[in-house]
Design a protein around this motif. Structure first.
Motif, PDB file in Angstrom:
ATOM      1  N   GLN A 167       0.828  -1.198   0.000  1.00 57.01           N
ATOM      2  CA  GLN A 167       0.000   0.000   0.000  1.00 57.01           C
ATOM      3  C   GLN A 167       0.868   1.257   0.000  1.00 57.01           C
ATOM      4  O   GLN A 167       0.578   2.236  -0.698  1.00 57.01           O
ATOM      5  N   PHE A 168       1.937   1.207   0.791  1.00 57.97           N
ATOM      6  CA  PHE A 168       2.848   2.345   0.857  1.00 57.97           C
ATOM      7  C   PHE A 168       3.508   2.600  -0.493  1.00 57.97           C
ATOM      8  O   PHE A 168       3.638   3.755  -0.920  1.00 57.97           O
ATOM      9  N   ALA A 169       3.933   1.547  -1.182  1.00 58.20           N
ATOM     10  CA  ALA A 169       4.567   1.706  -2.489  1.00 58.20           C
ATOM     11  C   ALA A 169       3.621   2.392  -3.469  1.00 58.20           C
ATOM     12  O   ALA A 169       4.038   3.265  -4.243  1.00 58.20           O
ATOM     13  N   ALA A 170       2.339   2.023  -3.417  1.00 58.87           N
ATOM     14  CA  ALA A 170       1.357   2.652  -4.300  1.00 58.87           C
ATOM     15  C   ALA A 170       1.163   4.124  -3.934  1.00 58.87           C
ATOM     16  O   ALA A 170       1.064   4.989  -4.820  1.00 58.87           O
ATOM     17  N   ALA A 171       1.115   4.431  -2.645  1.00 53.78           N
ATOM     18  CA  ALA A 171       0.946   5.823  -2.210  1.00 53.78           C
ATOM     19  C   ALA A 171       2.149   6.672  -2.607  1.00 53.78           C
ATOM     20  O   ALA A 171       1.999   7.814  -3.045  1.00 53.78           O
ATOM     21  N   LEU A 172       3.350   6.106  -2.463  1.00 55.31           N
ATOM     22  CA  LEU A 172       4.560   6.856  -2.822  1.00 55.31           C
ATOM     23  C   LEU A 172       4.633   7.078  -4.325  1.00 55.31           C
ATOM     24  O   LEU A 172       5.060   8.151  -4.786  1.00 55.31           O
ATOM     25  N   ALA A 173       4.209   6.098  -5.106  1.00 55.72           N
ATOM     26  CA  ALA A 173       4.199   6.259  -6.560  1.00 55.72           C
ATOM     27  C   ALA A 173       3.234   7.360  -6.991  1.00 55.72           C
ATOM     28  O   ALA A 173       3.490   8.088  -7.949  1.00 55.72           O
ATOM     29  N   ALA A 174       2.125   7.493  -6.253  1.00 52.29           N
ATOM     30  CA  ALA A 174       1.131   8.519  -6.588  1.00 52.29           C
ATOM     31  C   ALA A 174       1.564   9.904  -6.130  1.00 52.29           C
ATOM     32  O   ALA A 174       1.139  10.910  -6.705  1.00 52.29           O
ATOM     33  N   ALA A 175       2.401   9.970  -5.068  1.00 48.43           N
ATOM     34  CA  ALA A 175       2.847  11.264  -4.550  1.00 48.43           C
ATOM     35  C   ALA A 175       4.330  11.192  -4.202  1.00 48.43           C
ATOM     36  O   ALA A 175       4.705  11.204  -3.025  1.00 48.43           O
ATOM     37  N   PRO A 176       5.208  11.119  -5.227  1.00 46.61           N
ATOM     38  CA  PRO A 176       6.640  10.905  -4.965  1.00 46.61           C
ATOM     39  C   PRO A 176       7.323  12.064  -4.241  1.00 46.61           C
ATOM     40  O   PRO A 176       8.400  11.872  -3.683  1.00 46.61           O
ATOM     41  N   ASP A 177       6.713  13.247  -4.237  1.00 50.83           N
ATOM     42  CA  ASP A 177       7.329  14.402  -3.588  1.00 50.83           C
ATOM     43  C   ASP A 177       6.783  14.658  -2.181  1.00 50.83           C
ATOM     44  O   ASP A 177       7.168  15.638  -1.538  1.00 50.83           O
ATOM     45  N   ASP A 178       5.916  13.785  -1.705  1.00 48.62           N
ATOM     46  CA  ASP A 178       5.336  13.965  -0.378  1.00 48.62           C
ATOM     47  C   ASP A 178       6.419  13.747   0.687  1.00 48.62           C
ATOM     48  O   ASP A 178       7.030  12.675   0.756  1.00 48.62           O
ATOM     49  N   GLU A 179       6.664  14.757   1.512  1.00 43.90           N
ATOM     50  CA  GLU A 179       7.752  14.676   2.478  1.00 43.90           C
ATOM     51  C   GLU A 179       7.528  13.586   3.516  1.00 43.90           C
ATOM     52  O   GLU A 179       8.471  12.906   3.936  1.00 43.90           O
ATOM     53  N   GLY A 180       6.282  13.413   3.958  1.00 43.15           N
ATOM     54  CA  GLY A 180       5.995  12.378   4.941  1.00 43.15           C
ATOM     55  C   GLY A 180       6.264  10.985   4.399  1.00 43.15           C
ATOM     56  O   GLY A 180       6.856  10.135   5.086  1.00 43.15           O
ATOM     57  N   LEU A 181       5.849  10.736   3.162  1.00 41.89           N
ATOM     58  CA  LEU A 181       6.066   9.424   2.554  1.00 41.89           C
ATOM     59  C   LEU A 181       7.544   9.186   2.258  1.00 41.89           C
ATOM     60  O   LEU A 181       8.048   8.072   2.466  1.00 41.89           O
TER      61      LEU A 181
END
Length: 290
Positions: A167-181
């Motif tokens: 799930q995390f990999a999918a979230a990071l792929a959708a928002a690669p610049d998100d500082e929290g991720l």
């Protein structure tokens, strides 16, 4: 107050010293014998207990049923919405969640937890303090990095870590610049076991089970019940939202607990806790022979 003080490993004497009051006076605070909670007292207490803005918000709501004064600023970024209507909605939503007997929590796309109910707190009551991986702080960090996670979450690595990493990999792929991720990604990279799971376990797991297996809603897992007589119980994750929660970027996850299929319902009569059977670490990662 006592729970937070014990989380910090502080005595009543320590808190009294921080507050510059007598130990007896602080003891009265903790026993609820204060005649009037002023903003000054509550803000001093929040600072002494090293509370985040979210924790300070709920301290004021519980004690005096109002928001903290706008002068309060905590070190960490607030997870509470600035819109007063959204804050009021969350207060009412907290009452709704509290009426549910199952562990339930509100989480954003970074797995930062905005709200929990009493059943959630009971499920993780044995978890020791940790700088960044508390279950009511960031649920993903808790699952991946807290040393006590495996004591509550059965079959910890393959049943919990790998699906959440997917799930995390999918979230990071959708928002690669998100500082929290990206911060979580850096923490994963520093842990050899989690990095192996992220790079090799997740693709192998997805190829075996399919992309739908990474969905939060409907996933069935096993947890250790807070009542030791129950031992391990079946847990179905139910994810849901609403128009208002969507507007705040929040999703509610409820952990529906029931006895495992084929097992007798109700507590174990002899009072003995079921043994904790842990599978081999990261068995979802294929071996080199595969």
């Amino acid at each position: 107050m006592r729970q937070r003080r014990e989380e910090l490993g502080l005595s009543q004497e320590d808190l009294a010293a921080r507050l510059r009051i007598s130990v007896r006076a602080y003891g009265n605070w903790e026993r609820g014998l204060v005649k009037e909670w002023t903003d000054r007292k509550l803000l001093a207490l929040a600072e002494a207990l090293e509370m985040s803005e979210r924790q300070c918000f709920w301290l004021f709501r519980v004690m005096v049923d109002r928001d903290p004064p706008p002068t309060w600023r905590a070190a960490e970024e607030s997870r509470l919405p600035q819109d007063p209507a959204q804050r009021d909605y969350l207060c009412d939503y907290a009452a709704l969640m509290e009426s549910v007997p199952y562990p339930s929590f509100l989480v954003d796309h970074r797995w930062d937890v905005a709200l929990t109910n009493s059943a959630f707190d009971k499920l993780f009551q044995s978890v020791r303090p940790h700088p960044t991986a508390l279950p009511d702080d960031n649920f993903l960090r808790f699952v991946l990095f807290h040393p006590d996670a495996a004591a509550v979450l059965e079959d910890h690595e393959p049943a919990w870590c790998v699906p959440l990493l997917a799930q995390f990999a999918a979230a990071l792929a959708a928002a690669p610049d998100d500082e929290g991720l990206t911060s979580i990604r850096q923490e994963v990279a520093r842990d050899p076991f989690m990095e192996a799971a992220y790079r090799y376990g997740v693709p192998h797991w997805l190829s075996t089970h399919g992309a739908d297996a990474a969905e939060r809603d409907g996933a069935v897992r096993t947890v250790r019940h807070w009542d030791p007589r129950w031992g391990h119980v079946r847990c179905r994750m139910v994810a849901e939202s609403s128009r208002m929660l969507d507007g705040m970027g929040l999703t509610r996850i409820t952990m529906i607990l029931s006895a495992p299929q084929g097992a007798a319902t109700g507590p174990v009569r002899d009072g003995a806790a079921a043994p904790l059977h842990r599978g081999p670490r990261l068995r979802a990662v294929p071996s080199l022979d595969d």
